[in-house]
Design an enzyme around this catalytic site. Structure first.
Site, mmCIF file in Angstrom:
data_model
loop_
_atom_site.group_PDB
_atom_site.id
_atom_site.type_symbol
_atom_site.label_atom_id
_atom_site.label_comp_id
_atom_site.label_asym_id
_atom_site.label_seq_id
_atom_site.Cartn_x
_atom_site.Cartn_y
_atom_site.Cartn_z
ATOM 1 N N HIS A 1 0.861 -1.183 0.014
ATOM 2 C CA HIS A 1 0.059 -0.045 -0.036
ATOM 3 C C HIS A 1 0.848 1.138 -0.001
ATOM 4 C CE1 HIS A 1 0.875 -0.937 4.323
ATOM 5 N NE2 HIS A 1 0.689 0.281 4.424
ATOM 6 N N ALA A 2 0.193 2.528 -0.588
ATOM 7 C CA ALA A 2 0.879 3.575 -0.662
ATOM 8 C C ALA A 2 -0.056 4.759 -0.679
ATOM 9 C CB ALA A 2 1.829 3.632 -1.380
#
Length: 150
Positions: free
Chosen positions: A66-67
Site C-alpha cells: 500500500h501507499a
C-alpha cells in the site's frame, strides 16, 4: 466506504504469474498506472519505499502492499491470487499467494487507515483465506471479500 465499493470483480486477477516480490511490485505498478493517472515509476517507488519500512506481508500467505500518492483523485485497489507463492519477508516466513494492493490519494487522508483495517479484518478468518484460494472466478472473490465486511 466499504471494500466492495473500491474492489470489484474487475479488480480481481486470479493465477497471476510472478517471479518474486520485486517483479510483483513492478507488475502491479504497471497494471494500475493508467487508472491511478500516475507514471508507473512513481507508483513503484512509493510501494518500494513502503516495503523498506517493513514488509507488508500480513502472514498466512497474505500481503497488503500500500501507499499514499499525490496526484491521484480516487483510491485504486487490486486483488491478486498468485500462480505460485513467493517469498515476501513475512514474519511467519510463509510465502505469499494472496495480495491486495491499496493505493490512496495523498490529499484524501480520511479513509486510508480504515480501509487497511477493513482489509485486514476481512482476511482474518482462515476459512475466508481457504475459500479465496479455491475461488474459481473473480466474482467469487469479490463476494467473499464483501461477506468478510460483515
Amino acid at each position: 466506504m466499504p471494500i466492495a465499493e473500491k474492489l470489484t470483480a474487475r479488480d480481481v486477477i486470479l493465477d497471476f504469474p510472478t517471479d518474486g516480490k520485486r517483479d510483483l511490485l513492478q507488475a502491479l505498478a504497471a497494471a494500475v498506472a493508467p487508472e491511478a493517472g500516475l507514471p508507473e515509476i512513481e507508483i513503484l517507488d512509493a510501494l518500494t519505499a513502503r516495503e523498506r519500512l517493513g514488509s507488508t506481508a500480513l502472514g498466512r500467505g497474505v500481503a497488503l502492499p500500500h501507499a499514499r500518492l499525490s496526484g491521484m483523485d480516487r483510491p485504486v485497489m487490486r486483488f491478486l491470487r498468485l500462480r505460485r507463492p513467493i517469498g515476501y519477508e513475512a514474519r511467519d516466513e510463509e510465502p505469499v499467494d494472496l495480495v491486495i494492493l491499496v493505493l490512496w490519494p495523498e490529499a484524501e487522508a480520511e479513509g486510508f487507515l480504515p480501509t487497511l483495517s477493513e482489509v485486514c479484518r476481512s482476511l482474518r478468518d482462515p476459512q475466508v483465506l481457504r475459500r479465496l484460494r479455491a475461488s474459481a472466478t473473480p466474482e467469487e472473490v469479490a463476494t467473499l471479500l464483501r461477506a468478510g465486511e460483515a
